[in-house]
Each structure stands twice: as C-alpha cells, then as structure tokens.
Design an enzyme around this catalytic site. Structure first.
Site, PDB file in Angstrom:
ATOM      1  N   THR A 146       0.874  -1.174   0.000  1.00  0.00           N
ATOM      2  CA  THR A 146       0.000   0.000   0.000  1.00  0.00           C
ATOM      3  C   THR A 146       0.910   1.223   0.000  1.00  0.00           C
ATOM      4  O   THR A 146       1.640   1.463   0.963  1.00  0.00           O
ATOM      5  CB  THR A 146      -0.916   0.033   1.231  1.00  0.00           C
ATOM      6  OG1 THR A 146      -1.645  -1.190   1.286  1.00  0.00           O
ATOM      7  CG2 THR A 146      -1.887   1.197   1.154  1.00  0.00           C
ATOM      8  N   LYS A 202      -7.138   1.614  -3.384  1.00  0.00           N
ATOM      9  CA  LYS A 202      -6.785   1.173  -2.024  1.00  0.00           C
ATOM     10  C   LYS A 202      -6.972   2.331  -1.022  1.00  0.00           C
ATOM     11  O   LYS A 202      -7.379   2.109   0.123  1.00  0.00           O
ATOM     12  CB  LYS A 202      -5.342   0.659  -2.002  1.00  0.00           C
ATOM     13  CG  LYS A 202      -4.791   0.332  -0.638  1.00  0.00           C
ATOM     14  CD  LYS A 202      -5.356  -0.933  -0.014  1.00  0.00           C
ATOM     15  CE  LYS A 202      -4.866  -1.056   1.429  1.00  0.00           C
ATOM     16  NZ  LYS A 202      -5.040  -2.352   2.015  1.00  0.00           N
ATOM     17  N   LYS A 224       0.352   5.277   8.032  1.00  0.00           N
ATOM     18  CA  LYS A 224       0.977   5.557   6.717  1.00  0.00           C
ATOM     19  C   LYS A 224      -0.101   5.680   5.631  1.00  0.00           C
ATOM     20  O   LYS A 224      -0.078   6.612   4.817  1.00  0.00           O
ATOM     21  CB  LYS A 224       1.962   4.421   6.410  1.00  0.00           C
ATOM     22  CG  LYS A 224       2.563   4.370   5.024  1.00  0.00           C
ATOM     23  CD  LYS A 224       1.965   3.286   4.140  1.00  0.00           C
ATOM     24  CE  LYS A 224       2.006   1.884   4.659  1.00  0.00           C
ATOM     25  NZ  LYS A 224       1.312   0.906   3.828  1.00  0.00           N
TER      26      LYS A 224
HETATM   27  P1  NAP Z   1       5.467  -6.404   7.376  1.00  0.00           P
HETATM   28  O1  NAP Z   1       5.179  -7.669   8.104  1.00  0.00           O
HETATM   29  O2  NAP Z   1       6.249  -5.335   8.050  1.00  0.00           O
HETATM   30  O3  NAP Z   1       6.173  -6.797   5.996  1.00  0.00           O
HETATM   31  C1  NAP Z   1       6.971  -5.937   5.247  1.00  0.00           C
HETATM   32  C2  NAP Z   1       8.215  -6.728   4.853  1.00  0.00           C
HETATM   33  O4  NAP Z   1       8.943  -5.998   3.885  1.00  0.00           O
HETATM   34  C3  NAP Z   1       9.125  -6.961   6.053  1.00  0.00           C
HETATM   35  O5  NAP Z   1       9.476  -8.329   6.111  1.00  0.00           O
HETATM   36  C4  NAP Z   1      10.315  -6.073   5.762  1.00  0.00           C
HETATM   37  O6  NAP Z   1      11.552  -6.568   6.185  1.00  0.00           O
HETATM   38  C5  NAP Z   1      10.304  -6.056   4.247  1.00  0.00           C
HETATM   39  N1  NAP Z   1      10.958  -4.831   3.751  1.00  0.00           N
HETATM   40  C6  NAP Z   1      10.645  -3.559   4.054  1.00  0.00           C
HETATM   41  N2  NAP Z   1      11.471  -2.717   3.428  1.00  0.00           N
HETATM   42  C7  NAP Z   1      12.311  -3.499   2.725  1.00  0.00           C
HETATM   43  C8  NAP Z   1      13.404  -3.207   1.893  1.00  0.00           C
HETATM   44  N3  NAP Z   1      13.786  -1.919   1.692  1.00  0.00           N
HETATM   45  N4  NAP Z   1      14.054  -4.226   1.319  1.00  0.00           N
HETATM   46  C9  NAP Z   1      13.676  -5.521   1.552  1.00  0.00           C
HETATM   47  N5  NAP Z   1      12.655  -5.871   2.346  1.00  0.00           N
HETATM   48  C10 NAP Z   1      11.989  -4.851   2.917  1.00  0.00           C
HETATM   49  O7  NAP Z   1       4.089  -5.738   6.899  1.00  0.00           O
HETATM   50  P2  NAP Z   1       2.795  -6.412   6.250  1.00  0.00           P
HETATM   51  O8  NAP Z   1       1.716  -6.440   7.252  1.00  0.00           O
HETATM   52  O9  NAP Z   1       3.169  -7.654   5.531  1.00  0.00           O
HETATM   53  O10 NAP Z   1       2.375  -5.262   5.200  1.00  0.00           O
HETATM   54  C11 NAP Z   1       3.073  -5.071   3.980  1.00  0.00           C
HETATM   55  C12 NAP Z   1       2.341  -3.997   3.183  1.00  0.00           C
HETATM   56  O11 NAP Z   1       1.003  -4.434   2.912  1.00  0.00           O
HETATM   57  C13 NAP Z   1       2.206  -2.650   3.902  1.00  0.00           C
HETATM   58  O12 NAP Z   1       2.309  -1.598   2.970  1.00  0.00           O
HETATM   59  C14 NAP Z   1       0.800  -2.713   4.490  1.00  0.00           C
HETATM   60  O13 NAP Z   1       0.250  -1.426   4.689  1.00  0.00           O
HETATM   61  C15 NAP Z   1       0.073  -3.483   3.415  1.00  0.00           C
HETATM   62  N6  NAP Z   1      -1.108  -4.265   3.840  1.00  0.00           N
HETATM   63  C16 NAP Z   1      -1.107  -4.943   5.029  1.00  0.00           C
HETATM   64  C17 NAP Z   1      -2.221  -5.690   5.380  1.00  0.00           C
HETATM   65  C18 NAP Z   1      -2.277  -6.465   6.672  1.00  0.00           C
HETATM   66  O14 NAP Z   1      -3.392  -6.838   7.100  1.00  0.00           O
HETATM   67  N7  NAP Z   1      -1.157  -6.766   7.318  1.00  0.00           N
HETATM   68  C19 NAP Z   1      -3.336  -5.740   4.529  1.00  0.00           C
HETATM   69  C20 NAP Z   1      -3.289  -5.073   3.316  1.00  0.00           C
HETATM   70  C21 NAP Z   1      -2.168  -4.337   2.984  1.00  0.00           C
HETATM   71  P3  NAP Z   1      12.081  -6.367   7.697  1.00  0.00           P
HETATM   72  O15 NAP Z   1      11.616  -7.567   8.412  1.00  0.00           O
HETATM   73  O16 NAP Z   1      13.561  -6.273   7.590  1.00  0.00           O
HETATM   74  O17 NAP Z   1      11.458  -5.098   8.221  1.00  0.00           O
END
Ligand code: NAP
Length: 282
Positions: free
Chosen positions: A92, A166, A234
């Site tokens: 997102t 979104k 965010k």
């Molecule tokens: P998350 O668990 O924090 O996953 C993000 C992953 O991306 C982490 O493993 C992080 O690694 C990795 N990452 C971040 N920056 C990076 C970089 N520069 N290079 C390589 N890897 C990188 O978050 P999430 O819940 O999966 O959400 C991911 C996205 O989907 C967000 O934008 C969120 O708003 C969106 N989203 C989430 C949901 C939900 O219910 N969770 C639903 C819809 C959309 P590290 O472990 O090193 O930080």
C-alpha cells in the site's frame, strides 16, 4: 515461470506461498533474511541480494512496508531485471510514486503494475484477497492468473489507479474499525456483553468485515498485528496528502488518524489496528 518476491512479512510471505503452490519457481529476498528463510522448507529459494533474486525472473513482486521502501527496492530491481520482465508492487503506497515508477519502468521496457490488496492477514493466508490494479491493461491481463492464486483481481485503470482504489478502501476501513470500537466501548459502559452485542448486530445493517474479523481480537485482548497501526497511519497520511492536492480534507479519516497517532505516541505503533479500543478505554 520464474518469480521473484521481495518482502516476506506478514502479508508477503503468505501471498508468495500461493505462487509456489501453483507450480512456479519462487526466489525470495527480505531485508531481515530470517523472515525469508522461514519459507525455505516450502521450496522457496532464498537470496542474499535483490539483484540475485530478480536477475532471471519473469515477474517480480514487491510487498514491502512504506513508499520509501517501494522506491528504494524498485530502483534496485530496475538496475538488475531483464528487459521484458514485469514488476508488480502490492505494497500500500503512494499513487504519485506508482505513476513515477511506472514511467521509469516503461523507459527500460519493464511494465510496472501497482496492485495493493485488501483482506488482511487471514485473506493473505486463505488466498481470498481483493487486488486493486493500476497500469497497462495488457500487462494486467498477463498477470491475472498469478493474481488469481492470491485472490480476486480488479483492473482499475492507468498507473496509480490501484493505489487510489486502495486509498478509498482505507477510508472505509477507518470508519468501520472506529465504528466497531465505539460500539464495543459503548456496550462495556452500559453493562452489555460485548460478544453477544456483536453477534446480534453482525447480521443486520451494521455488519462489517471489521466486526467479523477484527472484533474477536478486541474481545480476546489480542493486540498482535494482523495489520500494524504504524502501517494504517501511513495509509491515512497517503489519503491526506492526495486530498491536500485538492485543497480538501476528510473529517472522519482525520479524526480516526489522530486517534491512531495518539496510540503510536504511547508506544503502540507495532500493535494491530484492533488496538484502537485502547484509545477509548485509556
Ligand atoms: P510487514 O510484516 O512489516 O512486511 C513488510 C516486509 O517488507 C518486512 O518483512 C520487511 O523486512 C520487508 N521490507 C521492508 N522494506 C524493505 C526493503 N527496503 N528491502 C527488503 N525488504 C523490505 O508488513 P505487512 O503487514 O506484511 O504489510 C506489507 C504492506 O502491505 C504494507 O504496505 C501494508 O500497509 C500493506 N497491507 C497490510 C495488510 C495487513 O493486514 N497486514 C493488509 C493489506 C495491505 P524487515 O523484516 O527487515 O522489516
């Protein structure tokens, strides 16, 4: 097909596994390597660098956290990906950034789609996400079978249209999660059993995904993320930036955002969004 997947967090890890189960070769990279290694026993090839991950890929998915991560990761991808490959960003992120990256990719012969999702961690695991896609329609058509392993894709129009859709989703989520939290708080203040109250209203006009999926976590006092408060803030900031360009603001969203910012200031930014109940109860 050779698939690269960057970002194996709560959402990305589960989504990537559907592509593997559908028979693709999947190469994964995550900043914290342990989170990618957790999938090695499912046949995912874990890479040490983004370059190594994407160099032979036909399609490259990104599911990172913030727009700044998308920008950094996609720039690195464009330096290593083969011409004719496709990049699909499912984070997102900002519609303006999506348009800029789309143009950068086009100049290199690499199609870029913005394809954020809705449906939560449970939807990612179950393969039932709603996927909102912007970019060239022919690239979308090629990607449809990949999207269908993770959920239901919707083509929304030019680059950035997926992110704008979104943003609309997150405006509705802001209202729905606040409404559910206020109903639970009201019930508790007025000697109702909150669980019974939610069961009674879930099937009527007040029913919602938040009541079905998020409220049980509130009742169990389970504040682990699902969907991080920091990521929801965010998303609301992205909506606010876009509306600022129109000289407007959205009152409901602004008020929900302020409540979450107050929780983040109290150290709750890594809780799930169900933690909004703490705002009312503190
Ligand atoms: P998350 O668990 O924090 O996953 C993000 C992953 O991306 C982490 O493993 C992080 O690694 C990795 N990452 C971040 N920056 C990076 C970089 N520069 N290079 C390589 N890897 C990188 O978050 P999430 O819940 O999966 O959400 C991911 C996205 O989907 C967000 O934008 C969120 O708003 C969106 N989203 C989430 C949901 C939900 O219910 N969770 C639903 C819809 C959309 P590290 O472990 O090193 O930080």
């Amino acid at each position: 097909m050779n698939i690269a997947w960057i970002g194996t967090g709560i959402m990305g890890g589960a989504m990537m596994c559907h592509l593997k189960k559908a028979g693709h070769e999947v190469f994964a990279y995550n900043r914290t390597k342990a989170k990618a290694l957790a999938y090695a026993d499912q046949g995912i090839h874990v890479c040490d660098t983004i370059g190594e991950c994407v160099e032979s890929a036909d399609v490259i998915f990104t599911m990172v956290a913030y727009p700044r991560d998308v920008e950094e990761v996609v720039e690195t991808i464009l330096a290593h990906a083969k011409t004719g490959s496709m990049v699909i960003d499912m984070t997102t992120s900002s519609p303006t950034l999506a348009k800029r990256l789309y143009e950068n990719g086009k100049n290199q012969g690499i199609a870029i789609l913005d394809a954020p999702v809705s449906g939560g961690d449970s939807g990612a695991k179950a393969g039932t996400l709603s996927i909102m896609v912007g970019g060239d329609e022919d690239a979308y058509t090629k990607a449809v079978p990949l999207f269908q392993t993770m959920g239901t894709p919707h083509y929304m129009g030019e680059a950035g249209a997926g992110q704008h859709t979104k943003a609309c989703n997150q405006i509705c989520v802001a209202g729905a999660v606040a409404a559910m939290s206020e109903a639970v708080h009201y019930a508790r203040k007025n000697h109702l059993d909150a669980k019974q109250m939610l069961e009674a209203i879930a099937g009527g006009a007040a029913g919602s995904w938040q009541i079905n999926n998020t409220a049980p976590r509130v009742l169990n006092e389970d504040f682990a993320p699902g969907f991080f408060i920091k990521h929801f803030i965010k998303d609301m900031h992205i909506v606010q930036e876009v509306m600022k360009e129109h000289g407007e603001n959205l009152q409901m969203l602004d008020s929900v955002c302020a409540m979450y910012e107050a929780l983040a200031d109290q150290g709750h930014e890594n809780d799930g969004t169900q933690g909004l109940i703490r705002y009312y109860e503190s």
